[in-house]
Design an enzyme around this catalytic site. Structure first.
Site, PDB file in Angstrom:
ATOM      1  N   ARG A  13      -1.090  -7.650  -6.623  1.00 31.58           N
ATOM      2  CA  ARG A  13      -1.555  -6.238  -6.924  1.00 31.58           C
ATOM      3  C   ARG A  13      -1.834  -5.620  -8.291  1.00 31.58           C
ATOM      4  O   ARG A  13      -2.452  -4.920  -8.500  1.00 31.58           O
ATOM      5  CB  ARG A  13      -0.722  -5.473  -6.049  1.00 31.58           C
ATOM      6  CG  ARG A  13      -0.669  -5.830  -4.599  1.00 31.58           C
ATOM      7  CD  ARG A  13      -1.804  -5.223  -3.789  1.00 31.58           C
ATOM      8  NE  ARG A  13      -2.050  -5.714  -2.213  1.00 31.58           N
ATOM      9  CZ  ARG A  13      -1.450  -4.864  -1.352  1.00 31.58           C
ATOM     10  NH1 ARG A  13      -0.632  -3.956  -1.591  1.00 31.58           N
ATOM     11  NH2 ARG A  13      -1.518  -5.396   0.079  1.00 31.58           N
ATOM     12  N   ASP A  32      -2.300  10.720   2.962  1.00 33.28           N
ATOM     13  CA  ASP A  32      -2.093   9.448   2.312  1.00 33.28           C
ATOM     14  C   ASP A  32      -1.415   9.477   1.021  1.00 33.28           C
ATOM     15  O   ASP A  32      -1.767  10.588   0.351  1.00 33.28           O
ATOM     16  CB  ASP A  32      -3.193   8.532   2.308  1.00 33.28           C
ATOM     17  CG  ASP A  32      -2.818   6.951   2.190  1.00 33.28           C
ATOM     18  OD1 ASP A  32      -2.574   6.441   3.547  1.00 33.28           O
ATOM     19  OD2 ASP A  32      -2.569   6.446   1.229  1.00 33.28           O
TER      20      ASP A  32
END
Length: 282
Positions: free
Chosen positions: A38, A150
């Site tokens: 990532r 979120d």
């Protein structure tokens, strides 16, 4: 070349501690490869010679943008329309009739749903379609709202845009696709404005100690989110959800998740569906 950099145990600990402190995600040693995969793009883009050098940069960035990018990279945003359809069927056939009965008896028409960890918008838009289909023309007689939150800025930008590829909407029932989406000339599909008006997107860190909400929700969907938190964070989150849920309201979690019922705040009603226990908690 940063693509061949190794992540030491100390670097993993530093990054994990930072991510846990800022957004509650628990990066265990088993997540080493995930962290490497990532963050490689961030290291390449910044020309960093090590994960430690990148970590120090994030800490020292006065704008906070580097931390936001780190959270964006680490947070998992895999989702799709009508995920765990059994939940949506239960919501439509059992929960919505109960909500309508309860609000009507109290003499008001506000119905509030929260998609906590909404990612790129597929979940709240799925809920909006179910709500719109359930109420039909009677929708105008209710004040229906879906709050979708979120922690990822990137995910929220896509959610607000409401534009998806044909592969991303493959699970949308054909009738819903025709009713709630507009085909674009580039092969993608846009959520219709009337459906988007049912959803309010906001950035929110679920691990904060309190939420900026004035009212409570009839149903909260927090699916496949708590699995990334440690047990202590999960318990605190369940307590906050209880606080912000209407009496008799519902909590939907992921099928791979189980909540700690020893808290006495939620009772099991269906697989990965729980109802608020009243008279306990704050």
């Amino acid at each position: 070349m940063t693509q061949n950099l190794t992540l030491t145990d100390e670097e993993l600990r530093l990054i994990s501690d930072l991510v846990r402190a800022k957004c509650g995600i628990n990066l265990t040693a088993q997540k080493r490869n995930l962290v490497i995969a990532r963050l490689q793009q961030e290291l390449r883009a910044g020309g960093f010679g090590s994960f430690r050098e990148y970590y120090e940069y994030v800490l020292q960035d006065p704008t906070g943008r580097a931390l936001l990018r780190l959270v964006d990279r680490i947070s998992t945003n895999h989702t799709f329309f009508f995920r765990e359809k059994e939940h949506l069927d239960f919501f439509k056939n059992t929960v919505l009739p109960q909500i309508c009965k309860a609000v009507t008896e109290k003499g008001y028409r506000d119905i509030r749903i929260w998609s906590a960890g909404c990612s790129s918008g597929e979940e709240p838009y799925s809920l909006a379609m179910v709500l719109s289909d359930y109420f039909g023309d009677d929708l105008r007689n209710f004040d229906v709202g879906i709050l979708a939150t979120d922690i990822s800025v990137t995910a929220l930008e896509k959610a607000k845009a409401g534009i998806y590829s044909k592969e991303e909407i493959v699970r949308v029932p054909p009738l819903y696709r025709q009713r709630y989406f507009v085909p674009l000339n580039n092969g993608r599909w846009a959520v219709r404005e009337e459906l988007k008006q049912l959803v309010l997107f906001r950035r929110l860190n679920l691990t904060r100690s309190d939420y900026p909400f004035k009212g409570r929700f009839h149903a909260i969907f927090c699916r496949n989110v708590m699995i990334y938190f440690d047990p202590l964070t999960q318990r605190a989150l369940l307590q906050r959800f209880h606080k912000y849920t209407e009496p008799g309201g519902y909590l939907f979690v992921g099928h791979a998740e189980a909540i700690d019922r020893s808290l006495g705040l939620w009772r099991f009603v269906n697989p990965s569906v729980y109802q608020k226990v009243c008279g306990v908690g704050k």
